[in-house]
Design a protein around this motif. Structure first.
Motif, PDB file in Angstrom:
ATOM      1  N   LYS A 214      20.941  62.042  30.518  1.00 52.82           N
ATOM      2  CA  LYS A 214      20.050  61.368  31.457  1.00 52.82           C
ATOM      3  C   LYS A 214      20.584  61.480  32.878  1.00 52.82           C
ATOM      4  N   LEU A 215      19.687  61.300  33.858  1.00 48.52           N
ATOM      5  CA  LEU A 215      20.113  61.239  35.250  1.00 48.52           C
ATOM      6  C   LEU A 215      21.111  60.107  35.430  1.00 48.52           C
ATOM      7  N   GLY A 216      22.177  60.392  36.166  1.00 48.11           N
ATOM      8  CA  GLY A 216      23.200  59.380  36.421  1.00 48.11           C
ATOM      9  C   GLY A 216      24.343  59.403  35.437  1.00 48.11           C
ATOM     10  N   ASP A 217      24.189  60.114  34.295  1.00 52.17           N
ATOM     11  CA  ASP A 217      25.309  60.242  33.364  1.00 52.17           C
ATOM     12  C   ASP A 217      26.455  60.991  34.037  1.00 52.17           C
ATOM     13  N   LYS A 218      27.664  60.658  33.664  1.00 48.34           N
ATOM     14  CA  LYS A 218      28.833  61.340  34.213  1.00 48.34           C
ATOM     15  C   LYS A 218      29.361  62.347  33.205  1.00 48.34           C
TER      16      LYS A 218
ATOM     17  N   ILE B  80      28.346  63.853  38.469  1.00 50.14           N
ATOM     18  CA  ILE B  80      27.242  62.979  38.066  1.00 50.14           C
ATOM     19  C   ILE B  80      25.979  63.828  37.950  1.00 50.14           C
ATOM     20  N   VAL B  81      25.239  63.670  36.859  1.00 49.14           N
ATOM     21  CA  VAL B  81      24.023  64.455  36.642  1.00 49.14           C
ATOM     22  C   VAL B  81      22.952  64.026  37.643  1.00 49.14           C
ATOM     23  N   LYS B  82      22.449  65.008  38.423  1.00 49.63           N
ATOM     24  CA  LYS B  82      21.437  64.673  39.432  1.00 49.63           C
ATOM     25  C   LYS B  82      20.060  65.264  39.124  1.00 49.63           C
TER      26      LYS B  82
ATOM     27  N   ASN C 266      29.711  60.488  29.412  1.00 53.30           N
ATOM     28  CA  ASN C 266      30.242  59.168  29.080  1.00 53.30           C
ATOM     29  C   ASN C 266      29.485  58.531  27.927  1.00 53.30           C
ATOM     30  N   LYS C 267      28.472  59.257  27.378  1.00 57.37           N
ATOM     31  CA  LYS C 267      27.672  58.696  26.286  1.00 57.37           C
ATOM     32  C   LYS C 267      27.621  59.573  25.037  1.00 57.37           C
ATOM     33  N   LEU C 268      27.732  60.920  25.213  1.00 54.99           N
ATOM     34  CA  LEU C 268      27.611  61.798  24.051  1.00 54.99           C
ATOM     35  C   LEU C 268      28.223  63.149  24.346  1.00 54.99           C
ATOM     36  N   THR C 269      28.337  63.959  23.278  1.00 50.18           N
ATOM     37  CA  THR C 269      28.785  65.350  23.403  1.00 50.18           C
ATOM     38  C   THR C 269      27.659  66.250  22.907  1.00 50.18           C
TER      39      THR C 269
END
Length: 310
Positions: free
Chosen positions: A183-187, A170-172, A219-222
């Motif tokens: 973004k923060l919280g993206d996996k 998880i991005v911290k 989980n949203k983009l590459t």
């Protein structure tokens, strides 16, 4: 009759396993051949023909790593042959001229946090398996694995992609000046089309060369990210020439700011955009959201507010 049959079955299984238990115990205790191989190791561990490492403080060195406390220095001795990919649970020991601590490989490296044995690992010990193959060097808290040692000895830095993740990927933290879209919280789902794990993050980010590109899928983009040098105590304030230590002391300010505000370092950073900051981790988290911020410093009881715009 069934009761006696069950007992005989247990006895038979024990007799079969007993030689294996004794054999394993003897291997576990006997690292004497490995001691003779590494008994000349004191504080200096030769890694290549020209370079060695140590975790003892040095005045003259080629590279120093504040994350692991590793010094790279000149070498005049024959290098040790380092191996990679030890398996958890292996019988291993920490060995040098003074000690032999036998145990098992208990915990893998997590990013730059050292790997662990089930026993104490003193500084500057060779981490050896029962076949006397070296897999790393002790730094007092654990050991730094071979692939990390080889990379730092060669390049003198770790790679950085502008994001930091936890063990669950998880991005911290984010450098908003360097990374767009995440973004923060993206996996993180994958790294270079491989499953996102701490091990693969280390392989494709920490252990890569500056300028190389790593492909990050969330989980949203590459998104492709270019590797840069990892900096000790980094915050996005460095883009403004401002350096803050772990205790939130501003230890460096650009002349343009210090001359305009009459602030001299060190000064305490107390808030960002009017919000009180109490820890370095909190500072990094808040700065992950903004490029342009207003910081408040405190010096000799006086608070100075400084808008930063870029």
């Amino acid at each position: 009759m069934k009761k006696y049959s069950f007992r005989l079955h247990l006895l038979f299984r024990f007799l079969l396993l007993f030689p294996l238990i004794v054999f394993a115990k003897n291997i576990y205790l006997d690292f004497s051949p490995c001691y003779y191989k590494y008994k000349d190791i004191q504080n200096i561990i030769p890694v290549t023909k020209n370079r060695a490492i140590t975790f003892t403080k040095q005045k003259d060195y080629i590279f120093y790593d504040p994350f692991t406390k590793m010094y790279v220095i000149k070498n005049n001795e024959s290098p040790i042959n380092f191996y990679t990919s030890p398996k958890l649970g292996w019988f291993m020991a920490a060995i040098n001229q003074d000690v032999v601590y036998g145990g098992t490989y208990a915990e893998d490296m997590l990013f730059l946090n050292p790997a662990k044995l089930s026993v104490r690992v003193p500084k500057n010990t060779i981490i050896s398996d029962i076949f006397c193959r070296s897999y790393g060097v002790g730094n007092g808290k654990g050991f730094i694995k071979s692939e990390y040692i080889k990379h730092f000895v060669k390049y003198g830095y770790w790679g950085d992609s502008g994001i930091e993740v936890n063990q669950d990927m998880i991005v911290k933290y984010i450098d908003p000046f360097y990374v767009k879209g995440i973004k923060l919280g993206d996996k993180i789902i994958s790294i270079n089309n491989k499953k996102a794990t701490p091990k693969n993050f280390s392989k494709y980010v920490l252990l890569r060369k500056v300028g190389e590109v790593v492909l990050i899928k969330t989980n949203k983009l590459t998104i492709p990210l270019r590797i840069r040098r990892k900096v000790y105590n980094f915050t996005p304030l460095m883009h403004f020439g401002i350096v803050v230590d772990k205790n939130l002391n501003v230890i460096k300010l650009p002349k343009s700011i210090s001359q305009k505000t009459f602030v001299k370092t060190p000064a305490k950073l107390v808030s960002i955009n009017g919000k009180r900051i109490y820890s370095f981790d909190e500072l990094k988290r808040v700065l992950s959201f903004y490029k342009n911020v207003t910081i408040t410093l405190q010096k000799d009881g006086i608070k100075i507010t400084i808008p930063l715009r870029q």
